[in-house]
Design a protein around this motif. Structure first.
Motif, PDB file in Angstrom:
ATOM      1  N   VAL A 178      -4.338  -1.944  -4.494  1.00  0.00           N
ATOM      2  CA  VAL A 178      -2.977  -1.972  -3.946  1.00  0.00           C
ATOM      3  C   VAL A 178      -2.569  -3.427  -3.798  1.00  0.00           C
ATOM      4  N   ASP A 215       3.551  -3.132  -2.048  1.00  0.00           N
ATOM      5  CA  ASP A 215       3.493  -1.762  -1.540  1.00  0.00           C
ATOM      6  C   ASP A 215       3.889  -1.670  -0.066  1.00  0.00           C
ATOM      7  N   GLY A 256      -5.529   3.158  -8.526  1.00  0.00           N
ATOM      8  CA  GLY A 256      -4.490   2.288  -8.023  1.00  0.00           C
ATOM      9  C   GLY A 256      -4.047   1.254  -9.039  1.00  0.00           C
ATOM     10  N   ALA A 310      -7.111  -4.833  -1.849  1.00  0.00           N
ATOM     11  CA  ALA A 310      -5.707  -5.214  -1.660  1.00  0.00           C
ATOM     12  C   ALA A 310      -5.513  -6.633  -2.182  1.00  0.00           C
ATOM     13  N   TYR A 367      -2.505   7.281   0.769  1.00  0.00           N
ATOM     14  CA  TYR A 367      -3.870   6.756   0.900  1.00  0.00           C
ATOM     15  C   TYR A 367      -4.330   6.817   2.352  1.00  0.00           C
ATOM     16  N   LEU A 380       1.939   3.510   0.725  1.00  0.00           N
ATOM     17  CA  LEU A 380       0.499   3.635   0.928  1.00  0.00           C
ATOM     18  C   LEU A 380       0.142   4.775   1.877  1.00  0.00           C
TER      19      LEU A 380
END
Length: 507
Positions: free
Chosen positions: A330, A334, A367, A46, A359, A356
């Motif tokens: 990500v 998001d 991604g 992330a 996921y 998300l």
């Protein structure tokens, strides 16, 4: 399980993912975050979309890249006309609540939040506007190395004053929500300023660590990274050399601040349990950006190395999602479509993000995470694309950077100039050309800086504007007042009410 869950977002400032054990960290003691990670969905890759406080938070709130809304630096106005997830959730019937730091610049200090419980720790005006036309001039509000050279234990700090108020106000609001029989679903953001520098923390958090436990930076400073050299200039690193003892003290204080954050979040989560609200609350943990913490000779953020831009992102809702780890790349843009998805209200004005929830339900793929940087330390826009194994960083003023993070997670080998990766580099350059007009962006950043410096100078004359958030508390409605029915008040304020089942069942 209700159709629209309550939502609690726990946000830390400058918390790099790699500090936490859920992301491979071995030093920081964060049992509450560790427990959330064990029972939640951990996004391993992330990223923030802008490694600086205010622009990162604007992208987090809006689901739009900073360049799309003019959030170019820590003094750029977050336009009131920009829809945020707080607006969307209010339309879905939620009570939207903010307590703590969000670094909104400009006169709008709510941006869709119905209630804001505390003021901000940072100013809302334009006085921190950088000037790319005078890069060599170090402005008085820039970071300095004092945070490192003066690192160590303390008794009290400005940041402790702030974060303890934030934690108290969040817990009090949760009690109020639990005692309200007519409440709507809530979406609350609790945003602490730790473990942001300065690197100082009191006991008991300083003493949770010994010098022997503290790891030291692994990667040496690079002599061929122009942006890193610029950051050293604006941060004054060449003016204040640091010793190994100072580096160790700074890292020890940072880890201590991570434990302080963990304890604060733990108290909030305990309150969520005590009130019975935990049963159907989606808890999301994230940060606005990371911290270099001495790696590569760099401190603070403002770059696209993972230490500065990779952030923790944990979604804990055991009744909805099983524990799992997601490798897909990500980013914070998001969050808005994810929250809209949770609330059953699709984003009608889609930005650069995507929900998300697939996921969380078990999907995984390469991604995509996009990044931008246009603040102090830059002389031209810097952009980043992270997809699958690759990270590509491009700036018209600097050599390209290309890293294979699966083979080289430390980003120690720049492959951009190697003949074996020219096709990969060319594909990324073509994608950047499609996503950004960097020349136009550069011109707009300079124009924005000029406008805001003029406005800031004008507003320094005479009385300054009152943009900083002023929390309103009506003392006539607090605690016990003569116009209230005392017995009814006391019964309503007691939780659980006498004769009623509490979170663990009947008394």
């Amino acid at each position: 399980m209700r159709e629209r869950p309550d939502i609690l977002i726990l946000m830390a400032d400058q918390l790099k993912a790699g500090a936490l054990s859920a992301y491979g960290g071995t030093v920081a003691k964060t049992p509450h975050l560790d427990a959330l990670a064990r029972r939640g969905v951990v996004f391993e890759n992330a990223y923030c979309n802008f490694p600086l406080c205010a622009p990162s938070r604007s992208t987090f709130m809006s689901g739009r890249l900073a360049s799309r809304i003019g959030a170019y630096d820590n003094a750029a106005e977050f336009p009131s006309q920009t829809p945020t997830f707080a607006h969307h959730l209010r339309l879905a019937g939620y009570e939207t609540i903010l307590t703590g730091k969000m670094h909104f610049c400009g006169p709008d200090q709510l941006h869709g939040f119905e209630t804001r419980l505390t003021t901000d720790i940072y100013p809302a005006d334009f006085n921190w506007t950088p000037d790319w036309t005078r890069f060599d001039e170090r402005l008085e509000w820039y970071h300095t190395m004092n945070s490192v050279t003066e690192a160590g234990p303390c008794v009290r700090t400005n940041q402790l004053d702030f974060d303890e108020e934030v934690t108290f106000s969040a817990r009090q609001k949760l009690y109020d929500l639990a005692r309200d029989p007519d409440r709507r679903p809530f979406a609350m953001v609790v945003s602490l300023t730790h473990p942001h520098d300065p690197f100082t923390i009191p006991d008991p958090w300083w003493s949770r660590y010994t010098d022997e436990e503290i790891d030291m930076p692994v990667l040496p400073a690079s002599a061929d990274d122009p942006h890193a050299a610029r950051l050293r200039h604006i941060n004054g690193a060449d003016l204040q050399p640091v010793t190994q003892a100072q580096i160790r003290a700074a890292r020890r204080a940072y880890y201590g601040a991570c434990s302080f954050v963990d304890d604060s979040f733990g108290r909030i989560l305990t309150t969520l349990d005590e009130t019975g609200l935990a049963r159907d609350t989606v808890v999301i943990v994230l940060a606005d950006h990371g911290e270099m913490l001495g790696e590569r000779g760099q401190w603070y953020k403002m770059s696209f190395f993972d230490d500065a831009c990779r952030v923790p992102l944990i979604v804990s809702a055991p009744a909805r999602f099983g524990a799992r780890r997601v490798r897909a790349c990500v980013s914070l843009v998001d969050v808005l479509p994810t929250l809209c998805d949770l609330a059953g209200r699709p984003d009608s004005l889609p930005g650069e993000g995507r929900s998300l929830l697939p996921y969380c339900a078990g999907d995984d793929d390469d991604g995509l995470a996009l990044g931008e940087y246009t603040a102090e330390g830059a002389i031209a826009p810097i952009v980043m694309i992270r997809r699958g194994r690759w990270k590509f960083v491009h700036c018209p003023a600097d050599p390209d950077q290309l890293y294979d993070l699966r083979a080289d997670p430390g980003e120690s080998r720049n492959l951009a100039a190697g003949p074996a990766c020219q096709a990969v580099r060319a594909a990324f350059l073509a994608e950047i050309g499609q996503r950004w007009d960097l020349a136009a962006l550069h011109a707009d950043v300079l124009a924005s800086q000029r406008r805001r410096r003029l406005v800031a100078e004008a507003l320094r004359q005479g009385a300054p504007p009152a943009w900083d958030h002023q929390p309103v508390r009506d003392a006539r409605a607090l605690y016990i007042r003569s116009h209230m029915d005392l017995e009814r008040l006391e019964r309503r304020a007691r939780f659980p009410a006498p004769g009623h089942a509490g979170p663990e069942g009947p008394p």
